[in-house]
Design an enzyme around this catalytic site. Sequence first.
Site, mmCIF file in Angstrom:
data_model
loop_
_atom_site.group_PDB
_atom_site.id
_atom_site.type_symbol
_atom_site.label_atom_id
_atom_site.label_comp_id
_atom_site.label_asym_id
_atom_site.label_seq_id
_atom_site.Cartn_x
_atom_site.Cartn_y
_atom_site.Cartn_z
ATOM 1 N N GLY A 92 2.221 2.104 10.782
ATOM 2 C CA GLY A 92 3.110 3.261 10.627
ATOM 3 C C GLY A 92 3.806 3.690 11.905
ATOM 4 N N SER A 94 3.458 -2.145 10.335
ATOM 5 C CA SER A 94 4.908 -2.057 10.537
ATOM 6 C C SER A 94 5.665 -3.330 10.150
ATOM 7 C CB SER A 94 5.219 -1.661 11.997
ATOM 8 O OG SER A 94 4.716 -0.368 12.264
ATOM 9 N N GLY A 121 2.815 -1.180 4.293
ATOM 10 C CA GLY A 121 2.745 0.243 3.953
ATOM 11 C C GLY A 121 4.124 0.797 3.651
ATOM 12 N N GLU A 171 -6.925 4.374 8.036
ATOM 13 C CA GLU A 171 -6.728 5.808 7.744
ATOM 14 C C GLU A 171 -7.981 6.394 7.109
ATOM 15 O OE1 GLU A 171 -3.059 5.334 5.576
ATOM 16 O OE2 GLU A 171 -2.050 4.781 7.438
ATOM 17 N N HIS A 220 -9.537 0.685 5.146
ATOM 18 C CA HIS A 220 -8.252 0.982 5.794
ATOM 19 C C HIS A 220 -8.499 1.931 6.963
ATOM 20 C CE1 HIS A 220 -4.154 2.273 6.476
ATOM 21 N NE2 HIS A 220 -3.759 1.233 5.764
ATOM 22 N N GLU A 238 -5.256 -5.487 10.617
ATOM 23 C CA GLU A 238 -4.293 -4.419 10.818
ATOM 24 C C GLU A 238 -4.583 -3.685 12.131
ATOM 25 O OE1 GLU A 238 -2.351 -3.104 6.917
ATOM 26 O OE2 GLU A 238 -4.092 -1.842 7.240
ATOM 27 N N ASN A 246 0.867 -1.187 0.000
ATOM 28 C CA ASN A 246 0.000 0.000 0.000
ATOM 29 C C ASN A 246 0.899 1.230 0.000
ATOM 30 O OD1 ASN A 246 -1.832 2.030 0.495
ATOM 31 N ND2 ASN A 246 -2.261 1.422 2.624
ATOM 32 N N TRP A 247 0.971 1.877 -1.146
ATOM 33 C CA TRP A 247 1.875 3.034 -1.259
ATOM 34 C C TRP A 247 1.301 4.277 -0.575
ATOM 35 C CZ3 TRP A 247 4.163 3.087 -6.943
ATOM 36 C CH2 TRP A 247 4.832 1.875 -7.167
ATOM 37 N N LYS A 248 0.054 4.206 -0.197
ATOM 38 C CA LYS A 248 -0.648 5.352 0.418
ATOM 39 C C LYS A 248 -0.509 6.587 -0.464
ATOM 40 C CE LYS A 248 0.416 3.403 4.907
ATOM 41 N NZ LYS A 248 0.114 3.503 6.320
#
Length: 256
Positions: free
Chosen positions: A170, A210, A231, A96, A94, A164, A9-11
Amino acid sequence: MRMPMIAGNWKMNTTVGEAIELVNEMRSRLDEIDNVDKVICPPFISLATVKELIKGSSIKLGAQNIYFEEKGAYTGEISPLMLTELCEFVIIGHSERRQYFNETDEIINKKGQSALKVGLKPILCIGERLEQNEAGLTAEVVTKQLRSALVGIDDLSKMIIAYEPIWAIGTGRAATGKQANNTIGFIRQTISQLYDKGIAQNVRILYGGSVTAANASDFVQQYEIDGALVGGASLKTNEFLSIVRLTSEIKGSLRG
Ligand code: PEP
């Protein structure tokens, strides 16, 4: 046997130019690694370009989000139907998006249903916050998220689940392999109750939070864990390649 998967996931990272560079760097080395699904999820704006770059390789493509309507007056949104020309997977739920864009369980369920309707494979993220974890509420939280996300969905064969824990995303503070394995085992049991044992055994469930080249083996050697949603480390070529390679080797040796 469930096919292992590592999804990156490149975000909200990489311009189109940077995405091209990153894919060019990892493409041939990633392509060589067998027995694991390798999925990259760049930002929307790079999907078409990356699709061309990975043509003919074994690398698969995913998006990071969708809106649940098929088309219409939803300025700025991208529909599942639009994505069917570009990619195979889409991340939904997700943390976020739940946190910064107020996505509720109900919205996530609609996204999952609309993705499946057009043949996109959702990577459904669920996971608890730190205080919920510390209060011993992990099982309760993930059950609620899972049940809500799966309402009206009969066929799980195209669905991937990613456990997750929010406190691990992160932060550099990953769960342990054992902790993740226990929760993912519990998720499988819940799916078994909601569907049946066979479906629960077949659904792929990833760990995310992570994951790095240094800790990936701790996760992928666990029976219940089918791979990782990665990520930060998915933006570093060598790091991502190591995670994919380790997964292929470890899952391969477990299979015998
Ligand atoms: C993620 O974005 O899904 C994620 C797990 O991020 P990170 O690997 O950076 O914790």
